[in-house]
Design an enzyme around this catalytic site. Sequence first.
Site, PDB file in Angstrom:
ATOM      1  N   LYS A 101       0.819  -1.207   0.000  1.00 54.53           N
ATOM      2  CA  LYS A 101       0.000   0.000   0.000  1.00 54.53           C
ATOM      3  C   LYS A 101       0.859   1.265   0.000  1.00 54.53           C
ATOM      4  O   LYS A 101       2.036   1.258   0.358  1.00 54.53           O
ATOM      5  CB  LYS A 101      -0.939  -0.008   1.206  1.00 54.53           C
ATOM      6  CG  LYS A 101      -2.046  -1.074   1.129  1.00 54.53           C
ATOM      7  CD  LYS A 101      -3.073  -0.740   0.063  1.00 54.53           C
ATOM      8  CE  LYS A 101      -4.118  -1.840  -0.131  1.00 54.53           C
ATOM      9  NZ  LYS A 101      -5.069  -1.919   0.963  1.00 54.53           N
ATOM     10  N   ARG A 158      -4.249 -10.505   3.368  1.00 52.38           N
ATOM     11  CA  ARG A 158      -4.409 -10.424   1.908  1.00 52.38           C
ATOM     12  C   ARG A 158      -3.139  -9.801   1.328  1.00 52.38           C
ATOM     13  O   ARG A 158      -2.835  -8.632   1.592  1.00 52.38           O
ATOM     14  CB  ARG A 158      -5.646  -9.584   1.568  1.00 52.38           C
ATOM     15  CG  ARG A 158      -5.956  -9.507   0.085  1.00 52.38           C
ATOM     16  CD  ARG A 158      -7.238  -8.703  -0.146  1.00 52.38           C
ATOM     17  NE  ARG A 158      -7.599  -8.669  -1.564  1.00 52.38           N
ATOM     18  CZ  ARG A 158      -7.149  -7.760  -2.424  1.00 52.38           C
ATOM     19  NH1 ARG A 158      -6.321  -6.803  -2.016  1.00 52.38           N
ATOM     20  NH2 ARG A 158      -7.527  -7.804  -3.692  1.00 52.38           N
TER      21      ARG A 158
END
Length: 355
Positions: free
Chosen positions: A294, A329
């Site tokens: 991210k 994830r």
Amino acid sequence: MSDIYLRPTGFVDAPFGFDGQVARLAGGMVWFSAVEMLSRDRPARLVPVADMPPLLKEDAALAVCWRRLTEARPALELGPRTLRFDQPQVMGIVNATPDSFSDGGRHGDAEGAAQAAFDMAAAGAALVDLGGESTRPGAETLWEDDEIARVAPVLERLRESGILMSIDTRKSAVMRAALARGARIVNDVSGLTHDGESLRTVADAGAPVVIMHNVGDPKTMQDAPRYDHVLLDVYDWLEGRIAAAVAGGIDPARIIADPGIGFGKTVRHNLELLNGLSLFHGLGVPVLLGASRKGFIGALSGEAGADARLGGSLAAVQTGLAQGVQLFRVHDVPETVQAVRVWRGLRDAALSPAH
């Protein structure tokens, strides 16, 4: 409803010799010795686990939250596969898209995407999450038929593989198409808010669902997101969406919560959520962490590109492991599986003392 939130802290390696002083977090492999009591209008305070019993007798809502924190999460029986939550599991990411922020275009054809799923399962992923629409910041909404055209041929190739598949989508039509082709779980980044039919679709199918926190849509979610108290605001939103899902016919034992790292959050918001992950066990459902590659990792590491964020991704996984997160994830499955196995080895050693 109590206005107090409980965030487990004071984690210990093993419970031996600490009877009455520690509690097991969500039936997993983590024990905590204190809780941080959070409130919107009062200073936080730290309370030892040993001092909790009288407080729980006085406050029924607090007792409910405590039960949710400590009760085991039942496994999901999904056809021939079982997804357990008494130990951490890895969810691999396969994006059959040309424009996802990290792996867009990497699996541009159905054969390549299916092979990526095989490789992730072989590397130790408990399940693989397939997406056909990019939800990166700034992304435009994709027409549902185009999304189905991307994911359907991948699922058809994997139908007899034995790989546990989830479908990453906000649209009920895509959910139905994917579930009909062997997907077992729905992962909705909108928390079942984008499509008015999605909640009923999941309920009618009896499928487990990941409810993720998000603000706005991908195109606007990073336009100066603001919160009064990001931990509590995200918690309250997820609690409300879980209640709506249950009221709509979804079995609460088939719900997973995701605080939505990187979706409508600044770097500071993401870091606060990561530091406070253990709070979300109070929702009473398994917790999924999706922090892989991210943007906040790049922001903290000299603006490293998405393909150069493995170290930061593993650091986020470690933070989640330490706070009892059940599902991760990730893009980098072999490396994450290795990290989880080492963590698991450390826990096993702590829980099996040599003397």
